[in-house]
Design a protein around this motif. Structure first.
Motif, PDB file in Angstrom:
ATOM      1  N   ALA A   1     -19.478   6.017  25.626  1.00  0.00           N
ATOM      2  CA  ALA A   1     -20.727   6.777  25.602  1.00  0.00           C
ATOM      3  C   ALA A   1     -21.883   5.990  26.203  1.00  0.00           C
ATOM      4  O   ALA A   1     -22.861   6.574  26.674  1.00  0.00           O
ATOM      5  N   ALA A   2     -21.782   4.666  26.196  1.00  0.00           N
ATOM      6  CA  ALA A   2     -22.840   3.828  26.763  1.00  0.00           C
ATOM      7  C   ALA A   2     -22.847   3.853  28.283  1.00  0.00           C
ATOM      8  O   ALA A   2     -23.810   3.409  28.909  1.00  0.00           O
ATOM      9  N   VAL A   3     -21.780   4.373  28.876  1.00  0.00           N
ATOM     10  CA  VAL A   3     -21.660   4.411  30.330  1.00  0.00           C
ATOM     11  C   VAL A   3     -22.128   5.775  30.819  1.00  0.00           C
ATOM     12  O   VAL A   3     -21.603   6.802  30.401  1.00  0.00           O
TER      13      VAL A   3
ATOM     14  N   HIS B   1     -18.797   7.325  33.777  1.00  0.00           N
ATOM     15  CA  HIS B   1     -18.509   7.714  32.391  1.00  0.00           C
ATOM     16  C   HIS B   1     -17.073   8.198  32.209  1.00  0.00           C
ATOM     17  O   HIS B   1     -16.368   7.747  31.303  1.00  0.00           O
ATOM     18  N   ASN B   2     -16.634   9.126  33.049  1.00  0.00           N
ATOM     19  CA  ASN B   2     -15.280   9.656  32.895  1.00  0.00           C
ATOM     20  C   ASN B   2     -14.231   8.585  33.175  1.00  0.00           C
ATOM     21  O   ASN B   2     -13.142   8.591  32.583  1.00  0.00           O
ATOM     22  N   VAL B   3     -14.549   7.653  34.076  1.00  0.00           N
ATOM     23  CA  VAL B   3     -13.657   6.529  34.350  1.00  0.00           C
ATOM     24  C   VAL B   3     -13.522   5.661  33.102  1.00  0.00           C
ATOM     25  O   VAL B   3     -12.425   5.211  32.747  1.00  0.00           O
ATOM     26  N   ALA B   4     -14.646   5.426  32.402  1.00  0.00           N
ATOM     27  CA  ALA B   4     -14.611   4.642  31.173  1.00  0.00           C
ATOM     28  C   ALA B   4     -13.745   5.329  30.122  1.00  0.00           C
ATOM     29  O   ALA B   4     -12.995   4.670  29.385  1.00  0.00           O
ATOM     30  N   GLN B   5     -13.823   6.642  30.054  1.00  0.00           N
ATOM     31  CA  GLN B   5     -12.987   7.375  29.100  1.00  0.00           C
ATOM     32  C   GLN B   5     -11.505   7.231  29.449  1.00  0.00           C
ATOM     33  O   GLN B   5     -10.646   7.123  28.566  1.00  0.00           O
ATOM     34  N   LEU B   6     -11.194   7.219  30.750  1.00  0.00           N
ATOM     35  CA  LEU B   6      -9.815   7.006  31.181  1.00  0.00           C
ATOM     36  C   LEU B   6      -9.326   5.622  30.760  1.00  0.00           C
ATOM     37  O   LEU B   6      -8.225   5.483  30.194  1.00  0.00           O
TER      38      LEU B   6
ATOM     39  N   ARG C   1     -17.183  -3.179  32.000  1.00  0.00           N
ATOM     40  CA  ARG C   1     -18.185  -3.957  31.272  1.00  0.00           C
ATOM     41  C   ARG C   1     -18.468  -3.394  29.892  1.00  0.00           C
ATOM     42  O   ARG C   1     -18.788  -4.115  28.952  1.00  0.00           O
ATOM     43  N   ALA C   2     -18.342  -2.085  29.741  1.00  0.00           N
ATOM     44  CA  ALA C   2     -18.715  -1.431  28.488  1.00  0.00           C
ATOM     45  C   ALA C   2     -17.607  -1.455  27.441  1.00  0.00           C
ATOM     46  O   ALA C   2     -17.880  -1.285  26.249  1.00  0.00           O
ATOM     47  N   LEU C   3     -16.362  -1.662  27.867  1.00  0.00           N
ATOM     48  CA  LEU C   3     -15.233  -1.529  26.945  1.00  0.00           C
ATOM     49  C   LEU C   3     -14.757  -2.898  26.472  1.00  0.00           C
ATOM     50  O   LEU C   3     -14.420  -3.762  27.287  1.00  0.00           O
TER      51      LEU C   3
END
Length: 378
Positions: free
Chosen positions: A314-316, A321-326, A31-33
């Motif tokens: 960063a919003a996650v 959070h680390n999943v969003a970075q992946l 959702r954040a990306l």
């Protein structure tokens, strides 16, 4: 209900149930990306799939993975099912020419991981694996601090953690974790996730010794007080030498501790770094990074610069959070032709470490090896 944005990577999540790991870790990240859109979810039942699709804003719901993979709007298949089903679902997605992001472990044992990595290479599609601990901001910052000489020459590192699962009690839904044959154990899950961070910050093992100990021989079922036999080790001890020559010690235990559930020290000639958390699963834990050097008598908390929190990721907050970075790195890799995010070939090197630990424990013989991103050893 939302639809997949134009030009976004269309994602289909296999086992995207409400309340499951996908809902906790993957959906908030997607959702954040801006580069992704959740196209479809599948579960084993039509009712739960439709409920999840409505909750998550997915365009389609399926009661089987075959139809999800066949959906023309799905570009990336996320495999978030139990490990025993990875081979079947990943193989079907690769055969359909779809990109795949698989949860870790990739397969049940080294042979299955080798087969899946080979199939991915033959299919010539991009893949990713959920080894997201390397993207934790505190881990990334620690890596750079070590590279910049904050601790001087690294002398040794010690990591002690708790796996949460593999304790004295469980429910029937998680009883499979206590059976070594299912492949999801204290070694393969929390220990390897923690080792991923160690490898990113300090490098690979040059050699290791290990002991896998089954401290608990039975587990109590929360539903009725019955018991089941335990065949998976709940105490994992690994000692060895890193490529740099530094000493390394890792201890993971099942369940939780009344003391520290995660403490990782990096000790050098000029300073020390310490990462801690009340949660033992490093890949999703809220980490605190402390450091001290020179004339400092104690370590003190270090502020992690904003750049390590990953732009849109960063919003996650929390475990996602680390999943969003992946996911963000995977999108950059696709756009730029790079291969920074861990893929199936990289996952195979982690499976080789697991195999080395198991061999060391079974034989009592120190394992000498060097795992590389191509899966080669020498």
């Amino acid at each position: 209900m939302t639809t997949c944005p134009p030009n976004a990577i269309g994602v289909g999540i296999v086992e995207g149930s409400i309340g499951g790991w996908a809902a906790l870790g993957h959906v908030p990240a997607l959702r954040a990306l801006p580069g992704y859109g959740l196209r479809a979810v599948s579960t084993s039942r039509r009712e739960s799939a439709e409920a999840a699709a409505k909750e998550f804003g997915a365009a389609a719901a399926y009661d089987n993975h075959v139809d999800l993979i066949a959906d023309p709007g799905v570009d990336l298949v996320v495999v978030a099912v139990r490990l025993a089903h990875h081979k079947e679902i990943i193989s079907a997605a690769l055969a359909a020419g779809k990109m795949v992001l698989s949860e870790w472990p990739l397969g049940v044992g080294l042979a299955e991981a080798e087969e899946l990595a080979a199939r991915a290479e033959q299919a010539a599609v991009r893949t990713a694996v959920g080894l997201q601990a390397r993207f934790a901001p505190q881990v990334s910052y620690a890596r750079d601090l070590v590279a910049q000489g904050y601790v001087g020459r690294v002398l040794g590192t010690t990591l002690v953690g708790s796996g949460i699962a593999w304790g004295p009690t469980t429910d029937r839904g998680h009883a499979y974790l206590y059976d070594d044959a299912n492949g999801a154990t204290t070694l393969t899950v929390p220990t390897v996730h923690a080792l991923e961070a160690v490898h990113q910050v300090l490098g690979e093992f040059a050699d290791l010794q290990a002991r896998l100990v089954r401290g608990r021989t039975e587990v109590t079922l929360a539903e009725d007080g019955g018991t089941l036999p335990v065949t998976a080790a709940d105490q994992v001890l690994i000692t060895g030498t890193l490529d740099s020559g530094a000493a390394a010690s890792v201890l993971y235990r099942g369940g939780v501790s009344r003391g520290d559930n995660l403490r990782w020290e990096i000790n050098g000639t000029d300073g020390d770094l310490v990462l801690t958390s009340g949660l033992g699963n490093l890949q999703v834990a809220p980490l605190t990074l402390e450091g001290g050097r020179g004339d400092d008598e104690k370590v003190a908390e270090l502020t992690v610069p904003e750049k390590y929190f990953g732009g849109a990721a960063a919003a996650v907050t929390g475990p996602a959070h680390n999943v969003a970075q992946l996911y963000a790195q995977f999108a950059r890799d696709l756009a730029e032709g790079t291969r920074v995010a861990p893929d199936f070939a990289y996952a195979l090197t982690r499976h080789r470490v697991v195999d080395a630990v198991e061999n060391a424990s079974a034989t009592g013989v120190r394992q000498h090896f060097r795992a590389t991103a191509t899966g080669e050893e020498n």
